[in-house]
Motif scaffolding. Structure first.
Motif, PDB file in Angstrom:
ATOM      1  N   ALA A  39      -3.610  20.514   4.884  1.00  0.00           N
ATOM      2  CA  ALA A  39      -3.410  20.504   3.722  1.00  0.00           C
ATOM      3  C   ALA A  39      -2.177  19.667   3.294  1.00  0.00           C
ATOM      4  O   ALA A  39      -2.491  18.562   2.421  1.00  0.00           O
ATOM      5  N   GLY A  40      -1.257  19.386   4.378  1.00  0.00           N
ATOM      6  CA  GLY A  40      -0.019  18.589   4.212  1.00  0.00           C
ATOM      7  C   GLY A  40      -0.355  17.139   4.394  1.00  0.00           C
ATOM      8  O   GLY A  40      -0.006  16.135   3.852  1.00  0.00           O
ATOM      9  N   TYR A  41      -1.401  16.866   5.287  1.00  0.00           N
ATOM     10  CA  TYR A  41      -1.865  15.592   5.648  1.00  0.00           C
ATOM     11  C   TYR A  41      -2.564  15.054   4.302  1.00  0.00           C
ATOM     12  O   TYR A  41      -2.290  13.887   3.973  1.00  0.00           O
ATOM     13  N   ARG A  79      -1.298   6.606   8.458  1.00  0.00           N
ATOM     14  CA  ARG A  79      -0.430   7.710   7.620  1.00  0.00           C
ATOM     15  C   ARG A  79      -0.703   8.915   8.794  1.00  0.00           C
ATOM     16  O   ARG A  79       0.166   9.877   8.814  1.00  0.00           O
ATOM     17  N   TRP A  80      -1.928   9.078   9.108  1.00  0.00           N
ATOM     18  CA  TRP A  80      -1.978  10.416   9.918  1.00  0.00           C
ATOM     19  C   TRP A  80      -1.161  10.406  11.155  1.00  0.00           C
ATOM     20  O   TRP A  80      -0.660  11.536  11.520  1.00  0.00           O
ATOM     21  N   ASN A  83       0.869  -1.279   0.009  1.00  0.00           N
ATOM     22  CA  ASN A  83      -0.071   0.119   0.122  1.00  0.00           C
ATOM     23  C   ASN A  83       0.959   1.209  -0.102  1.00  0.00           C
ATOM     24  O   ASN A  83       0.499   2.257   0.433  1.00  0.00           O
ATOM     25  N   LEU A  84       2.352   1.195  -0.611  1.00  0.00           N
ATOM     26  CA  LEU A  84       2.932   2.313  -0.540  1.00  0.00           C
ATOM     27  C   LEU A  84       2.483   3.256  -1.728  1.00  0.00           C
ATOM     28  O   LEU A  84       2.713   4.589  -1.839  1.00  0.00           O
ATOM     29  N   LYS A 114      -2.195  11.007  -0.239  1.00  0.00           N
ATOM     30  CA  LYS A 114      -2.592  10.697  -1.316  1.00  0.00           C
ATOM     31  C   LYS A 114      -1.241  10.396  -2.173  1.00  0.00           C
ATOM     32  O   LYS A 114      -1.074  10.098  -3.064  1.00  0.00           O
ATOM     33  N   LYS A 115      -0.146  10.688  -1.531  1.00  0.00           N
ATOM     34  CA  LYS A 115       1.288  10.568  -2.058  1.00  0.00           C
ATOM     35  C   LYS A 115       1.868   8.978  -2.125  1.00  0.00           C
ATOM     36  O   LYS A 115       1.749   8.383  -1.188  1.00  0.00           O
TER      37      LYS A 115
END
Lengths: 298, 268
Positions: free
Chosen positions: B257-259, B102-103, A50-51, B264-265
Motif C-alpha cells: 500500500a505504501g508503494y 520510485r520503487w 516529474n516530482l 502517486k505522491k
C-alpha cells in the motif's frame, strides 16, 4: 527543442499556480525563466522533473514524453531545486560521493567537481558548517556530477556574494559552450539579461513572454536615470532638444537609453546650460515595469 | 534491481554516522554488558543454579526488556530515523529526481530499516551467546558451559524480528509521509502502550494488534507439550504462532500500500 511543454497546468487545491504553460527551450541555450517570487517557477520546475503528480498538459524532454521515459530522461538531467538538498551530517565530499554511488560516477569526477566549484579545501568539512554560498556551490556540483546534457537550476545564485554570482555565471556560460542546455530560474531581470540567450517570463502562473534575449531587449529598453539640481528645467531643456523624457519625479528624470554617446551628449548639454548634474546612469527596468510594458505590447 | 542495490548501499553510506545505525549495535551491546555485569557480580548467589535455568535467567534479562517496551520503541525509532535523514536535509526532491525508479528508492529504504532491526536482534542473540560463554570461562562456578541453547536463542530472536515487522511497516509509512517527529512517534508510543496492555492482559484478540506482537512473541515462545510436562529437559521454541503470521501479513500489505501511495505522491 530540449524542453517542450504544452498546456502545462497545476493546481494546489483550488488555487491554480501554473496556467497552460507552453515552454520552448532550444538546445544549447541558456533559458532564463523569469518571474517574481510565487509566480509558479518552482512548481513548473518540479513538473519538469516529474516530482509533481496529477498536473495537466504534456512535457517532452529531448523529444521524449516525460512520464513514459522518466528514467532515461532523468539520467541526462542535473538539477538544483530551491535551496540545495544536502546532508548536513556528511562532509561536502561525502555528499558528492553518496550521489556518485547512486549515479555510478567515479571518485575522480567527484574531485573534479569539488575543484570546479572551489570546495576542494572544504571537502572534508561537515556540510552543515558550510556558508550559504558554499552550500549553493555544493548543490551545483551535485547537479553537474553526472555530466548532464540539461541543467535545471532554480534560483542558483540565491545567497551568493557578487563574486560567487559572477563565478556561477561564467561557469554556466562555459558549460553551454560545451553543448549543454541550461534552464535557469530567477526573479532578477538584470541577472538573467547578463547570461541568457532565451527568456521566458512568468507571472501568476501565466507565461507573459517567451523569446530570444534580443526580443526581450526590444521591449525592455533600459533608461538613463538623471539626478540634477533642477529636475523641471532639465526636463524642459531635454524636451526642447528632442529627447524623450519618459518619467519625472522630485529628484530624477528618465530618458530611454540608446547608446553611451547619447549619455555623454545629455550630460554635456545639461552642464552647458548651467544645470548641475549629481548623477547620470544607465538603469534597467524592474520586473514590475517590464510586466506592464509586456502587457501593453500584447 | 540495480537501482535497488545502489539505493540500499547509499542508505548505508548516508546513515553510517547516525545514531539510527549505531543504536542498532550499541543497544544490544550495552544491554548484554549490563546482563554480563549483573551475573559477574552475583556469581556467588547463582553458582547453584542448574545450567539450563542459568542460561534462561541470563537471556531473559535482554529478552524481557526487548519483549515489552524496548523492541516496539526501537522499531518506531528506526522507522523514523531512516526517513528523517531525508526530511531533515530536504532531499526527497533530489532522490526522486534521480534516474532511479520510485520503487527502488522506496523498497531500498524499507529494506534498510528491516536490515537495521534484523542487525540489532541478531547482535542480541550473538552477544547473549558470547557473553554467556565468557561468563562460563571467567567464572567456572557458573555452569554456562554445561548447557547449550544457541539454536533456541537464535530462534527466539528471529521470532522477535518477525513480530516487529508489522510495527515497522506501519511506522515506516507514517514517518515517510509526516516530516515532523511528534506525529509518528506519538502515535507509535500510544499504540505501544496499548499493545503492551492488551498483551499483558491476555486479551484473546491481541494477536491481531501489531504493537502487541513483540510481547506476544515472548509469551508464546515456549512450546508447551503436555506429554513431557513436568520433565522439561529440552527447550523447544514455538516460532510460527498466529501473532507472527499476522505481523508478517500486515508488513506485506502495508508495504505494498505504501508503494502505491509513494508512486502517486507529489514531492513538495
Amino acid at each position: 527543442m530540449v524542453i517542450q511543454t504544452q498546456g502545462l497546468s497545476f493546481s494546489f487545491g483550488n488555487q491554480q499556480v501554473v496556467k497552460s504553460l507552453s515552454l520552448q527551450v532550444p538546445a544549447g541555450s541558456i533559458y532564463g525563466f523569469l518571474g517574481p517570487n510565487g509566480a509558479g517557477k518552482t512548481t513548473t520546475i518540479k513538473m519538469l522533473l516529474n516530482l509533481l503528480q496529477s498536473g495537466e498538459g504534456s512535457i517532452h524532454i529531448f523529444g521524449q514524453e516525460l512520464q513514459a521515459n522518466r528514467i532515461s530522461i532523468l539520467s541526462q538531467i542535473g538539477s538544483l531545486i530551491e535551496q540545495p538538498a544536502i546532508y548536513h551530517h556528511l562532509t561536502g565530499k561525502e555528499n558528492l560521493m553518496n550521489r556518485a554511488l547512486l549515479l555510478q560516477v567515479s571518485e575522480t569526477r567527484v574531485d573534479e567537481m569539488l575543484k570546479l566549484v572551489q570546495l576542494t579545501n572544504a571537502a572534508n568539512k561537515k556540510a552543515g558548517q558550510y556558508s550559504l554560498g558554499m552550500k549553493q556551490r555544493l548543490g551545483i556540483a551535485l547537479a553537474l556530477l553526472n555530466d548532464p546534457k540539461l541543467l535545471i537550476l532554480d534560483e542558483p545564485t540565491n545567497g551568493l556574494d557578487p563574486n560567487g554570482i559572477i563565478e556561477i555565471r561564467e561557469l554556466l556560460m562555459r558549460l553551454v559552450g560545451t553543448g549543454k542546455t541550461v534552464f535557469i530560474s530567477s526573479h532578477l531581470l538584470a541577472e538573467i539579461e547578463k547570461m541568457a540567450t532565451h527568456v521566458g517570463i512568468i507571472n501568476n502562473g501565466e507565461l507573459l513572454f517567451q523569446g530570444t534575449i534580443t526580443d526581450l531587449q526590444n521591449i525592455s529598453q533600459p533608461l538613463i536615470n538623471i539626478e540634477t539640481d533642477n529636475t523641471v528645467d532639465a526636463a524642459n531643456l531635454l524636451k526642447r532638444r528632442n529627447f524623450t523624457v519618459t518619467d519625472i519625479d522630485n529628484d530624477h528624470l528618465y530618458v530611454p537609453f540608446t547608446s553611451k554617446q547619447q549619455v555623454g551628449e545629455i550630460n554635456t548639454l545639461l552642464v552647458q546650460n548651467n544645470i548641475t548634474v549629481f548623477s547620470i546612469s544607465k538603469q534597467h527596468k524592474d520586473l514590475e515595469k517590464l510586466f506592464l510594458d509586456i502587457t501593453k505590447s500584447n | 534491481m540495480k537501482g535497488f542495490l545502489l539505493s540500499f548501499r547509499s542508505e548505508f553510506y548516508k546513515t553510517r554516522k547516525t545514531i539510527g545505525f549505531w543504536g542498532s549495535i550499541l543497544l544490544p551491546l550495552l544491554i548484554s554488558i549490563l546482563a554480563f555485569a549483573m551475573f559477574f557480580i552475583k556469581s556467588e548467589e547463582l553458582k547453584s543454579t542448574p545450567p539450563m535455568i542459568l542460561w534462561i535467567k541470563f537471556s531473559m534479562i535482554s529478552l524481557a526488556m526487548m519483549g515489552t517496551l524496548l523492541l516496539p520503541i526501537y522499531t518506531i525509532f528506526i522507522a523514523y530515523s531512516v526517513n528523517n535523514v531525508e526530511h531533515k536535509a530536504d532531499t526527497w526532491k533530489t532522490i526522486f529526481s534521480l534516474p532511479i525508479s520510485r520503487w527502488s528508492v522506496y523498497g531500498a529504504k524499507f529494506a534498510y530499516a528491516v536490515f537495521l532491526v534484523f542487525l540489532c536482534l541478531a547482535l542480541f542473540a550473538l552477544f547473549t551467546i558470547g557473553f554467556g560463554n565468557l561468563l562460563g570461562t571467567l567464572k567456572p562456578e557458573l555452569k554456562f558451559n554445561a548447557y547449550h541453547m544457541e539454536v533456541q536463542l537464535m530462534e527466539v530472536y528471529f521470532k522477535l524480528f518477525l513480530s516487529s515487522l508489522g510495527i515497522l511497516s506501519i511506522q515506516f509509512l507514517l514517518s515517510l509521509l509526516w516530516a515532523d517527529f511528534l506525529k509518528p512517534m506519538g502515535l507509535g508510543f500510544v499504540a505501544t502502550i496499548a499493545g503492551v496492555t492488551v498483551a499483558s492482559k491476555n486479551w484473546e484478540y491481541s494477536y491481531l494488534f501489531p504493537y502487541a506482537h513483540p510481547m506476544e512473541a515472548i509469551t508464546t515462545m515456549i512450546k508447551r507439550d503436555n506429554k513431557v510436562a513436568g520433565t522439561v529437559s529440552e527447550l523447544q521454541i514455538n516460532m510460527f504462532t498466529k501473532d507472527v503470521y499476522v505481523s508478517f501479513a500486515i508488513a506485506i500489505v502495508v508495504f505494498i500500500a505504501g508503494y502505491f501511495i509513494v508512486r502517486k505522491k507529489s514531492v513538495k
